[in-house]
Design an enzyme around this catalytic site. Structure first.
Site, PDB file in Angstrom:
ATOM      1  N   CYS A   1      -1.048  -3.313  -0.283  1.00  0.00           N
ATOM      2  CA  CYS A   1       0.279  -3.919  -0.295  1.00  0.00           C
ATOM      3  C   CYS A   1       0.219  -5.335  -0.893  1.00  0.00           C
ATOM      4  O   CYS A   1      -0.004  -5.479  -2.086  1.00  0.00           O
ATOM      5  CB  CYS A   1       0.878  -3.905   1.110  1.00  0.00           C
TER       6      CYS A   1
ATOM      7  N   HIS B   1       0.232   1.695   3.419  1.00  0.00           N
ATOM      8  CA  HIS B   1      -0.486   1.342   4.647  1.00  0.00           C
ATOM      9  C   HIS B   1      -0.932   2.620   5.353  1.00  0.00           C
ATOM     10  O   HIS B   1      -0.341   3.680   5.173  1.00  0.00           O
ATOM     11  CB  HIS B   1       0.413   0.546   5.591  1.00  0.00           C
TER      12      HIS B   1
END
Length: 481
Positions: free
Chosen positions: A328, A425
């Site tokens: 991310c 994630h």
């Protein structure tokens, strides 16, 4: 419908754990039960079934109930971006960034969102286990409180107070907290739970008798210190990992606004992995794999990384054949530039990236929130996780994606195969995907942990502990359920 609220004398007293235990206990007995946290401040969040965002601990508690996490379970989520400001999320959706004083003025409006979410949740479940935040006795925060007694008073629900005896001062914590509450708040406090006790309970009994006599409130139970308990943490990073001789070394720089550090929990449990978080001022350890984590303030955390000289350490690691993975915000750092023209994370502006992937990122409003699954491009193994980000990334590097998620490419891999990253994630939660990444990084014959199975075992362990050490019959009678 019955609502019970669990509050704590301090932060990290064990509220989240006790709520998770209660949720699993009621669920195992056939109750329709849900967690509720009026207001939470955390950088670790989860994507909900309705496409929103809530705190990680509340999502875990929903799993303890056997239900899908929903935005109604945590109607106000504050994600700190600076020491004085945070992103404000109301019922799962981003409202905007606010400074502390601005949010304080907004609390009356936030209170209506909290009440509406609780009412909606109450219409769908038999039992609600609510969790407070911090302490109910913070004098400076009592005006317009929506996180603790302010909520309990408004919905007229009973409260139990948890204290951590392992830190010491448990009787001062409990009596002091009760004394600082108003008369009506004291009346709705049913009693106490003492958490994380180790030793001979008979040596504590005199103190328990004194506490009950002084306060007129029962101690519903003394919960033991559970060694080896590993569940999704929400605030402080657990910096401990396996430290076996000859283990595979995974190093993560500990960034000030690091988010979703739960990504690393499966690695912490991995029998072959030595997971190390490097803090400011520490020497950089030997590494087989370096992971740049997610961040709520990517440009600021990238500047911090450079201030520590960690960019040079990572460059040296790559020069000697090491591997680097970005998740991310960490993925965004791997590119050539990060632009934040609207000042979504901090002051508007641009920052040079680390330059190891040929791509640029522009932070745009409209957060991407989704639970997804797909496959690794190189290994064709299953991956399952979630996305929480504002970035739009473009560039040549994306022609070599790391993942395919439900028909679309995600992430990138360098031409030499030593650097890769993505927005997803939960990369290590599924054993096959964890094995794929560790094999790419150089670890053979992997023995990854199935984190979903492990989580269920830990939740059952909590409920078993509650069954043995908490007077649930008495507590249920006090609840009126």
């Amino acid at each position: 419908m019955a609502t019970l609220m669990v509050q704590g004398c301090t932060s990290d007293a064990g509220k989240s754990t006790v709520v998770a235990a209660l949720c699993r206990w009621f669920a195992r007995r056939g109750y329709s039960v849900a967690p509720f946290k009026p207001q939470n401040m955390a950088l670790n969040s989860a994507v909900t079934v309705d496409g929103g965002e809530i705190g990680r601990s509340t999502a875990l508690q929903a799993l303890a109930c056997g239900v899908a996490p929903h935005s109604d379970m945590n109607p106000v989520l504050l994600k700190p971006q600076t020491d004085m400001g945070a992103q404000v999320i109301i019922r799962g959706k981003v409202l905007g960034n606010m400074q502390a004083l601005d949010y304080h003025a907004y609390k009356n409006t936030a209170s209506e969102a909290v009440l509406a979410a609780w009412q909606d949740l109450s219409s769908r479940f038999d039992v609600i286990i609510a969790e407070g935040a911090g302490s109910p006795a913070e004098i400076n925060l009592r005006d317009n409180d929506i996180a603790n007694m302010g909520f309990a008073e408004r919905v007229d629900c009973p409260v139990i107070v948890v204290a951590d005896i392992d830190r010491g001062g448990v009787f001062a914590h409990l009596t002091g907290t009760l004394d600082l509450l108003s008369e009506s708040e004291q009346k709705r406090t049913l009693g106490f739970v003492i958490n994380r006790f180790r030793g001979d309970l008979s040596l504590l009994q005199g103190g328990l008798d004194w506490l009950e006599e002084r306060t007129g409130k029962p101690v519903f139970g003394v919960l033991p210190y559970l060694h080896g308990l590993t569940l999704d943490a929400e605030d402080a990073v657990d910096e401990q990992g396996a430290h076996d001789v000859g283990a595979f070394n995974v190093v993560v720089p500990l960034l000030p606004r690091m988010s979703n550090h739960n990504d690393f929990d499966p690695l912490r449990l991995h029998p072959q992995v030595n997971l190390q978080f490097v803090k400011m001022g520490e020497a950089w350890p030997s590494a087989d794999l370096i992971i740049l984590p997610g961040s709520k303030a990517t440009r600021a955390d990238l500047a911090f990384l450079r201030q520590q000289g960690w960019d040079k350490q990572i460059e040296k690691h790559l020069r000697y054949g090491g591997k680097v993975l970005g998740i991310c915000g960490g993925f965004q750092m791997l590119g050539e530039r990060i632009d934040d023209p609207e000042g979504l994370e901090s002051d508007a502006g641009s920052s040079a990236g680390l330059g190891w992937l040929s791509m640029t990122t522009r932070l745009i409003s409209g957060k991407q929130l989704r639970n997804v699954e797909g496959r690794f491009v190189a290994a064709d193994t299953l991956i399952r996780g979630y996305e929480i980000h504002n970035g739009l990334t473009q560039g040549e590097a994306l022609k070599h994606p790391m993942l395919v998620l439900e028909g679309r490419d995600d992430g990138a891999m360098s031409e030499d195969g030593r650097v890769m990253g993505c927005y997803l994630h939960g990369l290590f939660d599924v054993p096959d995907s964890c094995n794929t990444i560790l094999e790419w990084a150089g670890l053979k014959s992997q023995r990854s942990v199935d984190y979903a199975v492990h989580r269920e075992q830990q939740l059952d362990r909590l409920a078993d502990m509650l069954e043995e050490h908490l007077d649930m019959t008495r507590l249920k009678q006090c609840m009126g359920s």
